[in-house]
Design a protein around this motif. Sequence first.
Motif, mmCIF file in Angstrom:
data_model
loop_
_atom_site.group_PDB
_atom_site.id
_atom_site.type_symbol
_atom_site.label_atom_id
_atom_site.label_comp_id
_atom_site.label_asym_id
_atom_site.label_seq_id
_atom_site.Cartn_x
_atom_site.Cartn_y
_atom_site.Cartn_z
ATOM 1 N N ILE A 235 -3.464 106.141 27.669
ATOM 2 C CA ILE A 235 -3.412 106.189 29.143
ATOM 3 C C ILE A 235 -4.563 105.475 29.819
ATOM 4 O O ILE A 235 -4.622 105.425 31.048
ATOM 5 C CB ILE A 235 -3.368 107.653 29.639
ATOM 6 N N GLY A 236 -5.501 104.926 29.084
ATOM 7 C CA GLY A 236 -6.625 104.229 29.707
ATOM 8 C C GLY A 236 -7.489 105.178 30.514
ATOM 9 O O GLY A 236 -7.953 106.211 30.019
ATOM 10 N N ASN A 237 -7.685 104.865 31.798
ATOM 11 C CA ASN A 237 -8.486 105.729 32.671
ATOM 12 C C ASN A 237 -7.646 106.728 33.449
ATOM 13 O O ASN A 237 -8.118 107.328 34.420
ATOM 14 C CB ASN A 237 -9.308 104.882 33.654
ATOM 15 N N ALA A 238 -6.399 106.923 33.040
ATOM 16 C CA ALA A 238 -5.469 107.903 33.638
ATOM 17 C C ALA A 238 -5.109 107.579 35.079
ATOM 18 O O ALA A 238 -4.656 108.458 35.818
ATOM 19 C CB ALA A 238 -6.052 109.323 33.548
ATOM 20 N N SER A 239 -5.265 106.329 35.498
ATOM 21 C CA SER A 239 -4.968 105.968 36.889
ATOM 22 C C SER A 239 -3.469 106.009 37.191
ATOM 23 O O SER A 239 -3.080 106.078 38.361
ATOM 24 C CB SER A 239 -5.517 104.573 37.191
ATOM 25 N N SER A 240 -2.630 105.968 36.162
ATOM 26 C CA SER A 240 -1.184 106.006 36.387
ATOM 27 C C SER A 240 -0.664 107.420 36.645
ATOM 28 O O SER A 240 0.520 107.591 36.944
ATOM 29 C CB SER A 240 -0.448 105.407 35.184
ATOM 30 N N PHE A 241 -1.540 108.431 36.545
ATOM 31 C CA PHE A 241 -1.138 109.812 36.792
ATOM 32 C C PHE A 241 -1.850 110.299 38.055
ATOM 33 O O PHE A 241 -3.077 110.360 38.114
ATOM 34 C CB PHE A 241 -1.502 110.712 35.605
ATOM 35 N N THR A 242 -1.063 110.648 39.072
ATOM 36 C CA THR A 242 -1.636 111.063 40.351
ATOM 37 C C THR A 242 -2.340 112.401 40.248
ATOM 38 O O THR A 242 -3.397 112.609 40.847
ATOM 39 C CB THR A 242 -0.530 111.152 41.422
ATOM 40 N N ARG A 243 -1.775 113.330 39.495
ATOM 41 C CA ARG A 243 -2.338 114.678 39.359
ATOM 42 C C ARG A 243 -2.501 114.998 37.874
ATOM 43 O O ARG A 243 -1.870 114.395 37.018
ATOM 44 C CB ARG A 243 -1.427 115.718 40.013
ATOM 45 N N ALA A 244 -3.339 116.007 37.625
ATOM 46 C CA ALA A 244 -3.550 116.446 36.249
ATOM 47 C C ALA A 244 -2.262 117.006 35.659
ATOM 48 O O ALA A 244 -1.983 116.832 34.466
ATOM 49 C CB ALA A 244 -4.665 117.490 36.203
ATOM 50 N N ARG A 245 -1.451 117.662 36.493
ATOM 51 C CA ARG A 245 -0.208 118.234 35.990
ATOM 52 C C ARG A 245 0.763 117.154 35.523
ATOM 53 O O ARG A 245 1.564 117.375 34.618
ATOM 54 C CB ARG A 245 0.456 119.098 37.068
ATOM 55 N N ASP A 246 0.685 115.966 36.145
ATOM 56 C CA ASP A 246 1.565 114.880 35.727
ATOM 57 C C ASP A 246 1.285 114.474 34.287
ATOM 58 O O ASP A 246 2.206 114.167 33.523
ATOM 59 C CB ASP A 246 1.385 113.674 36.654
ATOM 60 N N LEU A 247 0.014 114.477 33.903
ATOM 61 C CA LEU A 247 -0.334 114.153 32.521
ATOM 62 C C LEU A 247 0.152 115.241 31.566
ATOM 63 O O LEU A 247 0.665 114.951 30.483
ATOM 64 C CB LEU A 247 -1.847 113.965 32.392
ATOM 65 N N SER A 248 0.013 116.509 31.973
ATOM 66 C CA SER A 248 0.514 117.608 31.138
ATOM 67 C C SER A 248 2.024 117.530 30.974
ATOM 68 O O SER A 248 2.559 117.774 29.890
ATOM 69 C CB SER A 248 0.125 118.951 31.771
ATOM 70 N N ALA A 249 2.714 117.179 32.058
ATOM 71 C CA ALA A 249 4.169 117.049 31.981
ATOM 72 C C ALA A 249 4.559 115.881 31.087
ATOM 73 O O ALA A 249 5.541 115.962 30.332
ATOM 74 C CB ALA A 249 4.746 116.860 33.382
ATOM 75 N N TRP A 250 3.798 114.788 31.139
ATOM 76 C CA TRP A 250 4.084 113.629 30.305
ATOM 77 C C TRP A 250 3.925 113.958 28.818
ATOM 78 O O TRP A 250 4.641 113.424 27.975
ATOM 79 C CB TRP A 250 3.160 112.488 30.705
ATOM 80 N N LEU A 251 3.004 114.877 28.521
ATOM 81 C CA LEU A 251 2.793 115.303 27.141
ATOM 82 C C LEU A 251 3.711 116.450 26.734
ATOM 83 O O LEU A 251 3.662 116.894 25.590
ATOM 84 C CB LEU A 251 1.332 115.721 26.937
ATOM 85 N N GLY A 252 4.524 116.951 27.649
ATOM 86 C CA GLY A 252 5.478 118.009 27.316
ATOM 87 C C GLY A 252 4.860 119.379 27.191
ATOM 88 O O GLY A 252 5.397 120.242 26.491
ATOM 89 N N LEU A 253 3.744 119.634 27.896
ATOM 90 C CA LEU A 253 3.056 120.919 27.795
ATOM 91 C C LEU A 253 3.323 121.835 28.985
ATOM 92 O O LEU A 253 2.637 122.843 29.144
ATOM 93 C CB LEU A 253 1.541 120.687 27.664
ATOM 94 N N VAL A 254 4.284 121.488 29.817
ATOM 95 C CA VAL A 254 4.649 122.338 30.949
ATOM 96 C C VAL A 254 6.021 122.954 30.673
ATOM 97 O O VAL A 254 6.792 122.437 29.863
ATOM 98 C CB VAL A 254 4.673 121.534 32.272
ATOM 99 N N PRO A 255 6.361 124.068 31.331
ATOM 100 C CA PRO A 255 7.655 124.720 31.058
ATOM 101 C C PRO A 255 8.842 123.834 31.419
ATOM 102 O O PRO A 255 8.806 123.073 32.377
ATOM 103 C CB PRO A 255 7.607 125.968 31.955
ATOM 104 N N LYS A 256 9.889 123.946 30.625
ATOM 105 C CA LYS A 256 11.139 123.254 30.918
ATOM 106 C C LYS A 256 11.891 124.038 31.998
ATOM 107 O O LYS A 256 11.962 125.262 31.955
ATOM 108 C CB LYS A 256 11.992 123.158 29.658
#
Length: 346
Positions: A235-256
Amino acid sequence: MNNTNIAVLGVDLGKNICSLAGFDISGQLIFRKRMRPDTIPKFTERLSTCIVAMEACCGAHHLGRLIARQGHEIRLMSPEYVRPYVKAQKNDERDAEAIAEAASRPTMRFVELKSAEQLDMQTLHRSRSRLVGTRTMLINQMRAILLERGLRFPQGRRKLELAIDAMLGEPATGISQRIFELIADMRDEWRELDGRIAILDREFAQCVRSDPDTQRLTSVPGIGPLTATALVAAIGNASSFTRARDLSAWLGLVPKQRTTGGKPKLLGISRRGNIYLRTLFIHGARAALPWLAKSETQLGFWLRGLLARSHRNTAVVALANKLVRIAWATLRHQEAYRNAPAKSVA
């Protein structure tokens, strides 16, 4: 047709032949052609500045960097987001049209173009993962061979290693000489794999010492050189993710979610996205959980409350989710992690 009118160019990549589809500013298809991958940069060099869209697959980042140097805007997308835009029968030309149409949607999610250094690091991680998988298969086969001959060993790679070394140090008992020699040969292969994995691990540790982003990431509990280098490579410097939750969702660590009719229903984690990174974060959280839960910090206080009302595995995944969010903040704000002490209750 004048190719200079192309506003969005969709490229369906192939090993030998690629399909291209161009749309004008109004969204009309004005260009369609097939060409070899090495001729695409020569073709785009003659175009006016436009959007060049591709699926984020093998070769897309390399070609994207070449075309980006010409001044074009590169948009990479996950193939699963392109699939709904394929009309009628699926073929390469339809795929190129779908890629161009998907790239023009305002709500589309795009993949950040990776540098050559990021791709190199990802390649090293994939090589290490392959070696670890090969070692696991080898160990499982050794256990099965010995179990068929009545030899059982305790669980754990280290315990098996010590037991086999002790067995090989004595004359063959209970097994034939040929199987004894086979086990000795497999043990040598195991040592070789351990050595190759250790070399890569030392290389990751060296990369951390020379890169500020990975250094800051390793200040987070549960994140070591392996996880830090893999995350920055992805992800580099994580600039493509607006919020921290977006990164967690991208990794599949949030509830379905299974929500319909206004009735929300949350299930287990979605397990979407990068399986390798999710595994690293969960393993890191499992290793850090015992001492973090005993610490007099805000994170420790939160963990103790979570462990009191939920299963330990649930707490591990929740902690992994928390670590991902902390990692996002560390990359975005360019600051090392500070473990704040627990607030005193008056």
